[in-house]
Design an enzyme around this catalytic site. Structure first.
Site, mmCIF file in Angstrom:
data_model
loop_
_atom_site.group_PDB
_atom_site.id
_atom_site.type_symbol
_atom_site.label_atom_id
_atom_site.label_comp_id
_atom_site.label_asym_id
_atom_site.label_seq_id
_atom_site.Cartn_x
_atom_site.Cartn_y
_atom_site.Cartn_z
ATOM 1 N N SER A 99 13.607 -2.479 0.555
ATOM 2 C CA SER A 99 12.445 -2.004 1.308
ATOM 3 C C SER A 99 11.172 -1.868 0.487
ATOM 4 O O SER A 99 10.114 -1.547 1.045
ATOM 5 C CB SER A 99 12.763 -0.663 1.976
ATOM 6 O OG SER A 99 13.502 -0.875 3.158
ATOM 7 N N LYS A 152 8.201 -3.659 1.807
ATOM 8 C CA LYS A 152 7.227 -3.114 2.755
ATOM 9 C C LYS A 152 5.861 -2.867 2.127
ATOM 10 O O LYS A 152 4.877 -2.698 2.844
ATOM 11 C CB LYS A 152 7.770 -1.841 3.397
ATOM 12 C CG LYS A 152 8.966 -2.080 4.326
ATOM 13 C CD LYS A 152 9.381 -0.808 5.052
ATOM 14 C CE LYS A 152 10.530 -1.070 6.033
ATOM 15 N NZ LYS A 152 11.833 -1.222 5.370
ATOM 16 N N SER A 195 10.193 4.378 5.896
ATOM 17 C CA SER A 195 10.692 3.015 5.720
ATOM 18 C C SER A 195 11.313 2.475 7.005
ATOM 19 O O SER A 195 12.317 1.749 6.984
ATOM 20 C CB SER A 195 11.725 2.964 4.578
ATOM 21 O OG SER A 195 11.889 1.647 4.110
ATOM 22 N N LYS A 232 7.099 3.443 -3.016
ATOM 23 C CA LYS A 232 8.054 2.892 -2.064
ATOM 24 C C LYS A 232 9.434 2.742 -2.690
ATOM 25 O O LYS A 232 9.591 2.183 -3.772
ATOM 26 C CB LYS A 232 7.581 1.534 -1.553
ATOM 27 C CG LYS A 232 8.363 1.042 -0.359
ATOM 28 C CD LYS A 232 8.069 1.879 0.872
ATOM 29 C CE LYS A 232 9.108 1.667 1.960
ATOM 30 N NZ LYS A 232 10.414 2.293 1.648
#
Length: 450
Positions: free
Chosen positions: A66, A69, A132, A260
Site C-alpha cells: 500500500s 498509494k 489505506s 504511508k
C-alpha cells in the site's frame, strides 16, 4: 648482537605504534555505521535537499504493497490542483469497487452503490491516506481517469516524469492482483506493483515537496468516516508511530507526521516515514521488515541515526571569491577583466563535525570561456561563467534526484558589465601590442649579447 636485535625490534615496534596512532587520529571522511537493519532494503533522505544519508539494497526491486498509494495520492492532489476535480466532486461506486470495498479481509471503508449523499473526493481521499482504504482509492481512480486501467497508465507515466527508474504499477492500491479476485485493472492475476526503496523515497520526496498538504491528512491518528450516519467507520491510522495513535503500542516517535504503510503476504511489512525535528525533515523507507511492528522499530533506527548524526551547515557563504581567480580576463572589451564570485551560500546536511571535509570546487563554463580561460566582450553583469559546488573527502551517497544535486551548487557570475571596445581602441591596443612585442624581442636580443 642480541642487543642490536633488541634495539631494532624496539625501534620497529615504536614505529608501528606511532603509525597506528597517526592512522587512527587522522581526519577521515564520515562512514555510516552498520545499523543492522532487519529489513530487505532501506534508505534515509533529507527531505529538503534530497541528500541521501544512508542506504541498504536501495535498488532492489520489491513489492511496495500500500505504499503504492503515495503515487495515487500524488495524482489525486495534482488533479485537484489542476482543477480537473474538486474536493466536493461526487464519486459513484462501480460494481467492481463495491465488491472490493465489501471485502473485510482488506483495509476498507464499506462503500454503498446507492449512497445518499454521494461520496466526495475529499472523504475518499482521507480514507485512502489515513486508513489505506482500497475501495476508496479505486473509486477516485475511476473518477479521475474514467477507469482504473487508465489511472494505472497515469501512474506509470508520472513515475517516468518524476525520474523513477525501477518500478512497475499494475493497480492503484498496491494489493496483489490475485487479492482483487478478477477485478485487477492491468497485468496478470499473479502480478503486483514493484518498486525499489530508492524510487519509493524519490516518490515521497516529490509528494512532500510538491504537495506538502499531504501531511495535514497523513498525520491524523484517528477519524470517523461518514460520522453520524449508518455508514460510520472508525479509521485508525496504520502508522503506529504517530503521536496520539490509539493503537500505537508504545511506538510513538517525536516529530513524525507521515507517510504511508504497506503490507501484503508477498510484500511483507514496509513503511515510508517522515519526521521533522529542529528544522530538519527526514524521509525513511523500510521494505520487507520481519513483521508489522518491526517496520516501525527499524524506521526508528533510521530516523534516530539521521537526527543524532547529521545537521544542516552553511559551508560557503554567498559572494564567495575563488582563490587566485577573483577576476577573469576579457578580450575585446573596454575593460581588460571582470570580477567574478558565487551568488548563493552553499548549505548542506552533513555529518556532525565534518565541516572541514567539504571543500569548494569550481567548474568553469567552457561555453563562454575560451581555451585560455578568457571571456569575450560584451559581458553582462550576472552572466554565469562557472559553478561552485562542494567536494567531500569521504563516501558520498549522492542525491535522490538529479535536479536535487544541481541545487547543491551556486552559479559563479560576472559582477559588472563589460562593453565591447570600439574599433579605434582595439586598433591602438593592437599597435601597442605589436610594438610591445618588438621591444620585448629587442630587449631579449640585447640580453643575449651579455
Amino acid at each position: 648482537m642480541n642487543r642490536m636485535k633488541q634495539t631494532v625490534i624496539l625501534v620497529l615496534t615504536m614505529a608501528l605504534v606511532i603509525t597506528g596512532i597517526i592512522t587512527s587520529t587522522a581526519k577521515k571522511g564520515y562512514a555510516a555505521p552498520e545499523l543492522q537493519l532487519q529489513a530487505e532494503a532501506a534508505i534515509l533522505v533529507d527531505a529538503e535537499s534530497g541528500k541521501i544519508l544512508f542506504e541498504k539494497n536501495a535498488d532492489l526491486l520489491l513489492p511496495p504493497a500500500s505504499m503504492t498509494k503515495m503515487m495515487s495520492l500524488y495524482l489525486i492532489l495534482e488533479a485537484v490542483d489542476n482543477g480537473e476535480v474538486q474536493w466536493e466532486t461526487p464519486v459513484k461506486i462501480s460494481d467492481r469497487v463495491h465488491k472490493v470495498a465489501q471485502d473485510r479481509s482488506l483495509s476498507n471503508v464499506w462503500l454503498r452503490k446507492d449512497a445518499d449523499p454521494d461520496y466526495t473526493i475529499k472523504e475518499l481521499y482521507e480514507a485512502a491516506a489515513i486508513y489505506s482504504a482500497n475501495g476508496a482509492t479505486m473509486a477516485i481512480a475511476e473518477t479521475i481517469a474514467g477507469s482504473e486501467a487508465n489511472f494505472v497508465k497515469m501512474m506509470n507515466d508520472k513515475a517516468k516524469e518524476l525520474g523513477l527508474k525501477k518500478y512497475n504499477f499494475v493497480n492503484s492500491t498496491g494489493l496483489n492482483n490475485r487479492d482483487l479476485k478478477g477485478n485487477h485493472p492491468a497485468g496478470g492475476e499473479e502480478d503486483m506493483n514493484m518498486i525499489s526503496s530508492r524510487d519509493t523515497a524519490k516518490l515521497a520526496y516529490h509528494l512532500l515537496n510538491d504537495y506538502p498538504q499531504i501531511l495535514e491528512t497523513a498525520k491524523i491518528p484517528e477519524k470517523l468516516f461518514r460520522k453520524g450516519t449508518d455508514d460510520e467507520n472508525r479509521m485508525i491510522n496504520w502508522n503506529w508511530m504517530l503521536p496520539g495513535n490509539p493503537q500505537g503500542f508504545g511506538l510513538a516517535y517525536e516529530g513524525i507526521d507521515g507517510l504511508k504503510t504497506g503490507s501484503t503476504d508477498l510484500a511483507g511489512y514496509s513503511f515510508t516515514g517522515t519526521a521533522e525535528r529542529n528544522g530538519l525533515r527526514l524521509i525513511s523507507v523500510v521494505m520487507k521488515a520481519n513483521d508489522r511492528r518491526a517496520r516501525f522499530e527499524e524506521t526508528r533506527k533510521l530516523l534516530d541515526y539521521g537526527f543524532n548524526n547529521f545537521g544542516k551547515q552553511e559551508i560557503v557563504k554567498a559572494g564567495y571569491v575563488i582563490d587566485g581567480k577573483s577576476s577573469i580576463p576579457v578580450i575585446k572589451g573596454k575593460e581588460k577583466s571582470v570580477d567574478v564570485q558565487s551568488t548563493d551560500a552553499l548549505s548542506m546536511v552533513i555529518p556532525n563535525g565534518e565541516e572541514d571535509q567539504y571543500k569548494p570546487k569550481v567548474t568553469w563554463n567552457n561555453k563562454v570561456l575560451n581555451d585560455k580561460g578568457q571571456l569575450t566582450a560584451p559581458v553582462k553583469k550576472g552572466d554565469q561563467v562557472g559553478t561552485l559546488s562542494l567536494e567531500y573527502a569521504g563516501e558520498d551517497l549522492g542525491y535522490i534526484t538529479e535536479k536535487a544535486s544541481k541545487k547543491a551548487s551556486s552559479p559563479i557570475v560576472a559582477q559588472a558589465d563589460v562593453e565591447k571596445a570600439n574599433w579605434f581602441v582595439l586598433m591602438m591596443r593592437g599597435i601597442g601590442g605589436f610594438f610591445g612585442d618588438i621591444w620585448s624581442n629587442v630587449v631579449d636580443s640585447i640580453k643575449g649579447l651579455f
